[in-house]
Enzyme design. Structure first.
Site, PDB file in Angstrom:
ATOM      1  N   GLY A  10     -26.248   7.886   1.563  1.00 33.26           N
ATOM      2  CA  GLY A  10     -27.546   8.063   2.211  1.00 33.26           C
ATOM      3  C   GLY A  10     -28.543   7.073   1.616  1.00 33.26           C
ATOM      4  CE1 TYR A 102     -34.232  12.991  -5.339  1.00 31.77           C
ATOM      5  CE2 TYR A 102     -31.915  13.400  -4.852  1.00 31.77           C
ATOM      6  CZ  TYR A 102     -32.895  12.749  -5.583  1.00 31.77           C
ATOM      7  OH  TYR A 102     -32.537  11.886  -6.563  1.00 31.77           O
ATOM      8  CE1 TYR A 128     -34.247  17.858   6.500  1.00 35.97           C
ATOM      9  CE2 TYR A 128     -36.647  17.784   6.575  1.00 35.97           C
ATOM     10  CZ  TYR A 128     -35.461  17.400   5.991  1.00 35.97           C
ATOM     11  OH  TYR A 128     -35.475  16.569   4.896  1.00 35.97           O
ATOM     12  CD1 TRP A 153     -43.553  11.478   5.771  1.00 35.88           C
ATOM     13  CD2 TRP A 153     -44.951   9.776   6.113  1.00 35.88           C
ATOM     14  NE1 TRP A 153     -44.612  11.945   6.517  1.00 35.88           N
ATOM     15  CE2 TRP A 153     -45.488  10.926   6.731  1.00 35.88           C
ATOM     16  CE3 TRP A 153     -45.684   8.586   6.179  1.00 35.88           C
ATOM     17  CZ2 TRP A 153     -46.701  10.910   7.420  1.00 35.88           C
ATOM     18  CZ3 TRP A 153     -46.891   8.573   6.858  1.00 35.88           C
ATOM     19  CH2 TRP A 153     -47.389   9.713   7.466  1.00 35.88           C
TER      20      TRP A 153
HETATM   21  P1  NDP Z   1     -30.083  10.305   4.557  1.00 31.49           P
HETATM   22  O1  NDP Z   1     -30.018  10.939   5.902  1.00 31.49           O
HETATM   23  O2  NDP Z   1     -30.243   8.831   4.429  1.00 31.49           O
HETATM   24  O3  NDP Z   1     -28.834  10.730   3.680  1.00 31.49           O
HETATM   25  C1  NDP Z   1     -28.287  12.006   3.732  1.00 31.49           C
HETATM   26  C2  NDP Z   1     -26.836  11.866   3.415  1.00 31.49           C
HETATM   27  O4  NDP Z   1     -26.225  13.148   3.495  1.00 31.49           O
HETATM   28  C3  NDP Z   1     -26.095  10.949   4.404  1.00 31.49           C
HETATM   29  O5  NDP Z   1     -25.348   9.992   3.691  1.00 31.49           O
HETATM   30  C4  NDP Z   1     -25.193  11.910   5.141  1.00 31.49           C
HETATM   31  O6  NDP Z   1     -23.966  11.325   5.513  1.00 31.49           O
HETATM   32  C5  NDP Z   1     -24.966  12.955   4.079  1.00 31.49           C
HETATM   33  N1  NDP Z   1     -24.394  14.161   4.655  1.00 31.49           N
HETATM   34  C6  NDP Z   1     -24.719  14.796   5.790  1.00 31.49           C
HETATM   35  N2  NDP Z   1     -23.895  15.832   5.998  1.00 31.49           N
HETATM   36  C7  NDP Z   1     -23.028  15.849   4.966  1.00 31.49           C
HETATM   37  C8  NDP Z   1     -21.915  16.647   4.608  1.00 31.49           C
HETATM   38  N3  NDP Z   1     -21.501  17.680   5.369  1.00 31.49           N
HETATM   39  N4  NDP Z   1     -21.236  16.372   3.479  1.00 31.49           N
HETATM   40  C9  NDP Z   1     -21.605  15.329   2.693  1.00 31.49           C
HETATM   41  N5  NDP Z   1     -22.637  14.528   2.985  1.00 31.49           N
HETATM   42  C10 NDP Z   1     -23.334  14.779   4.108  1.00 31.49           C
HETATM   43  O7  NDP Z   1     -31.266  11.064   3.803  1.00 31.49           O
HETATM   44  P2  NDP Z   1     -32.205  10.558   2.608  1.00 31.49           P
HETATM   45  O8  NDP Z   1     -31.412   9.775   1.621  1.00 31.49           O
HETATM   46  O9  NDP Z   1     -33.420   9.980   3.200  1.00 31.49           O
HETATM   47  O10 NDP Z   1     -32.592  11.987   2.001  1.00 31.49           O
HETATM   48  C11 NDP Z   1     -32.310  12.365   0.655  1.00 31.49           C
HETATM   49  C12 NDP Z   1     -32.978  13.692   0.401  1.00 31.49           C
HETATM   50  O11 NDP Z   1     -34.392  13.585   0.569  1.00 31.49           O
HETATM   51  C13 NDP Z   1     -32.533  14.829   1.323  1.00 31.49           C
HETATM   52  O12 NDP Z   1     -32.455  16.015   0.586  1.00 31.49           O
HETATM   53  C14 NDP Z   1     -33.672  14.955   2.324  1.00 31.49           C
HETATM   54  O13 NDP Z   1     -33.769  16.247   2.860  1.00 31.49           O
HETATM   55  C15 NDP Z   1     -34.866  14.599   1.457  1.00 31.49           C
HETATM   56  N6  NDP Z   1     -36.001  14.075   2.188  1.00 31.49           N
HETATM   57  C16 NDP Z   1     -35.852  13.029   3.057  1.00 31.49           C
HETATM   58  C17 NDP Z   1     -36.932  12.536   3.769  1.00 31.49           C
HETATM   59  C18 NDP Z   1     -36.780  11.398   4.718  1.00 31.49           C
HETATM   60  O14 NDP Z   1     -37.795  10.961   5.282  1.00 31.49           O
HETATM   61  N7  NDP Z   1     -35.573  10.856   4.928  1.00 31.49           N
HETATM   62  C19 NDP Z   1     -38.277  13.114   3.598  1.00 31.49           C
HETATM   63  C20 NDP Z   1     -38.324  14.204   2.655  1.00 31.49           C
HETATM   64  C21 NDP Z   1     -37.220  14.643   1.965  1.00 31.49           C
HETATM   65  P3  NDP Z   1     -23.784  10.789   7.036  1.00 31.49           P
HETATM   66  O15 NDP Z   1     -24.830   9.757   7.249  1.00 31.49           O
HETATM   67  O16 NDP Z   1     -22.381  10.279   7.011  1.00 31.49           O
HETATM   68  O17 NDP Z   1     -23.986  12.006   7.898  1.00 31.49           O
END
Ligand code: NDP
Length: 298
Positions: A10, A102, A128, A153
């Protein structure tokens, strides 16, 4: 130190692979990992991974982050955002390991103008947000050593995000309107990952630091002003746009309906984190400008 990293690909997970490396032996997994289960859908597999690797620190960067899709897939969002973190917390407790997780500004209802403090009442507006809140609560209830970092964000040079979407739309479309009544701070995955490494180090030495913190870049903006900043930087770097920065229109949230409701006020007060860990959070513009240099100079 043995560190288990989940969600390694991610936005944040990718940067964590870099920032956690100097702290010790990192086992980095995603849903497709073979030797160890890294799939948050597989609760038994996840527990078995923790038991077998026996980490001292677990960093969970995996999440169900498709905010609008979550409205029609609440069970799936709950599994990944709450049930899986609950399993990690239970296993962490058995091992006396530290769990770093997070969470999000979307746990708040978005009312008012004041930056949210950790102790403020929550009130998620979306599936969410509600599932992320349940994840926080499950970790707190499990009684394991934990750090929960609520952020907002998130963007990164790698992966899709708002800044990249704006660059694409401004190059393709004849006009562009962006929401101007949601307030927050764009936060780089690199900053999150670096602060995570500092926080883990400090919290391992001082358990009094365990708990929940707000972590976002300094300053505030709206999506509209953020979009204009991105396009300004792109123009300065010589990118030709059909919609220049100054022509981006401002609209209200009401004019752009989405399946999930978003909070108007996503400002996070980060004083607790800065004081506890003796860190300084840079202005949001610094990180966005740097990320744009990285992607535009390729
Ligand atoms: P991303 O969507 O970039 O990354 C999330 C990751 O989780 C992806 O690599 C995804 O893989 C993986 N994932 C999803 N489902 C599964 C599963 N069943 N098993 C293993 N992995 C899984 O998110 P961010 O890096 O941006 O977010 C990191 C954290 O920050 C999270 O907790 C999010 O809730 C929090 N956050 C994010 C914000 C944002 O704006 N993005 C804002 C506030 C908080 P795949 O892509 O293959 O599905």
């Amino acid at each position: 130190m043995r560190i288990l990293l989940l969600g390694k690909n991610g936005q944040v997970g990718w940067e964590l692979q870099r920032s956690l490396a100097p702290l010790g032996q990192v086992l980095a997994l995603d849903a497709k990992s073979r030797d160890y289960c890294g799939d948050l859908n597989d609760l038994q597999g996840l527990a078995a991974t923790v038991q077998r690797f026996a980490p001292e620190v677990i960093v969970n960067a995996a999440a169900y982050t498709a905010v609008d899709k979550a409205e029609s897939e609440p069970d799936q969002a709950l599994r990944i955002n709450a049930e899986a973190p609950a399993v990690l917390a239970t296993e962490a407790r058995k091992l006396n390991a530290l769990l770093l997780h997070y969470s999000t500004d979307y746990v708040f209802d978005g009312k008012g103008n004041a930056p949210w403090q950790e102790s403020d009442p929550v009130g998620p507006l979306s599936v969410y947000g509600a599932t992320k809140l349940q994840g926080e609560q499950a970790i707190q209830d499990a009684g394991c050593a934990h750090l929960i970092l609520r952020t907002s964000w998130v963007y990164a040079a790698r992966g899709n995000n708002f800044a990249k979407t704006m660059l694409r739309l401004a190059a393709e479309r004849d006009s562009l309107n962006v929401i101007d009544d949601q307030f927050g701070a764009p936060t780089g995955a690199d900053l999150l990952a670096d602060v995570t490494a500092h926080a883990i180090r400090a919290a391992r030495l001082n358990p009094q630091l365990h708990g929940i913190y707000h972590l976002a870049a300094a300053g505030e903006t709206t999506w509209h002003r953020y979009a204009r900043f991105v396009l300004e930087q792109a123009q300065a770097a010589g990118v030709v746009l059909k919609v220049p920065s100054a022509a981006v229109g401002a609209i209200t949230t009401a004019a752009y309906p989405t399946p999930a409701k978003r909070p108007g006020n996503s400002r996070l007060n980060t004083q607790k984190l800065q004081n506890a860990f003796s860190l300084r959070l840079p202005d949001w513009q610094d990180g966005v400008a740097r990320m744009l240099k990285e992607i535009l100079e390729k």
